[in-house]
Design a protein around this motif. Structure first.
Motif, mmCIF file in Angstrom:
data_model
loop_
_atom_site.group_PDB
_atom_site.id
_atom_site.type_symbol
_atom_site.label_atom_id
_atom_site.label_comp_id
_atom_site.label_asym_id
_atom_site.label_seq_id
_atom_site.Cartn_x
_atom_site.Cartn_y
_atom_site.Cartn_z
ATOM 1 N N PRO A 1 28.928 -3.472 -2.674
ATOM 2 C CA PRO A 1 28.886 -4.806 -2.948
ATOM 3 C C PRO A 1 28.195 -4.895 -4.061
ATOM 4 C CG PRO A 1 27.588 -3.986 -1.023
ATOM 5 C CD PRO A 1 28.053 -2.773 -1.887
ATOM 6 N N ASP A 2 27.643 -4.237 -5.232
ATOM 7 C CA ASP A 2 27.239 -4.704 -6.400
ATOM 8 C C ASP A 2 27.576 -3.524 -7.196
ATOM 9 O OD1 ASP A 2 25.667 -5.594 -8.718
ATOM 10 O OD2 ASP A 2 24.062 -6.042 -7.418
ATOM 11 N N ALA A 3 28.815 -3.548 -7.776
ATOM 12 C CA ALA A 3 29.376 -2.822 -8.652
ATOM 13 C C ALA A 3 28.722 -2.438 -10.113
ATOM 14 C CB ALA A 3 30.946 -2.940 -8.859
ATOM 15 N N PRO A 4 28.348 -3.664 -10.560
ATOM 16 C CA PRO A 4 27.495 -3.602 -12.033
ATOM 17 C C PRO A 4 26.257 -2.694 -11.804
ATOM 18 C CG PRO A 4 28.490 -5.603 -11.900
ATOM 19 C CD PRO A 4 28.694 -5.087 -10.663
ATOM 20 N N ARG A 5 25.504 -2.900 -10.817
ATOM 21 C CA ARG A 5 24.165 -2.497 -10.399
ATOM 22 C C ARG A 5 24.550 -0.864 -10.271
ATOM 23 N NH1 ARG A 5 21.452 -4.335 -5.284
ATOM 24 N NH2 ARG A 5 23.263 -3.128 -4.381
ATOM 25 N N ALA A 6 25.511 -0.608 -9.215
ATOM 26 C CA ALA A 6 25.754 0.930 -9.061
ATOM 27 C C ALA A 6 26.179 1.817 -10.458
ATOM 28 C CB ALA A 6 26.899 1.104 -8.037
ATOM 29 N N ARG A 7 27.034 0.975 -11.187
ATOM 30 C CA ARG A 7 27.227 1.587 -12.323
ATOM 31 C C ARG A 7 26.199 2.005 -13.336
ATOM 32 N NH1 ARG A 7 31.603 -2.312 -12.555
ATOM 33 N NH2 ARG A 7 30.265 -3.370 -14.183
#
Length: 106
Positions: A4-10
């Motif tokens: 749900p939060d791709a930038p955070r996961a990246r």
């Protein structure tokens, strides 16, 4: 990985493991050595995303035949085949227990 939060996961995985990440657009990034074949990806999950979490992908020669076989054996399609730059085609199905499984083909 669909999250749900791709930038955070990246950012998390880049800092955790030192993974090189190449952002394609706001919804998807490839993971792997620059100039080399990607080894994974981080995608943005939305409210109607077919799955979230980490998915293991298996290489197949014939995507359509593999999906048909999965369905015959009790699996269900979750993500229809689509093209991913630098990776070929990808799709996701769930096994009879509901586990998402990815497929990659040239």
């Amino acid at each position: 990985m669909s999250t749900p939060d791709a930038p955070r996961a990246r950012r998390f995985y880049q800092e955790m493991f030192g993974w090189p990440v190449s952002v394609l657009d706001e919804t998807y990034a490839l993971v792997g050595e620059e100039g080399g074949r990607p080894t994974g990806g981080v995608g943005q999950a939305g409210p109607v995303s077919p799955y979230t979490g980490v998915v293991v992908y298996f290489q197949v020669d014939d995507m359509d035949a593999a999906l048909a076989r999965a369905e015959k054996l009790g699996g269900s399609r979750r993500l229809e085949p689509q093209s991913v730059p630098g990776m070929g085609r990808m799709a996701v199905f769930t096994d009879p227990d509901g586990n998402p499984v990815g497929l990659l083909s040239p």
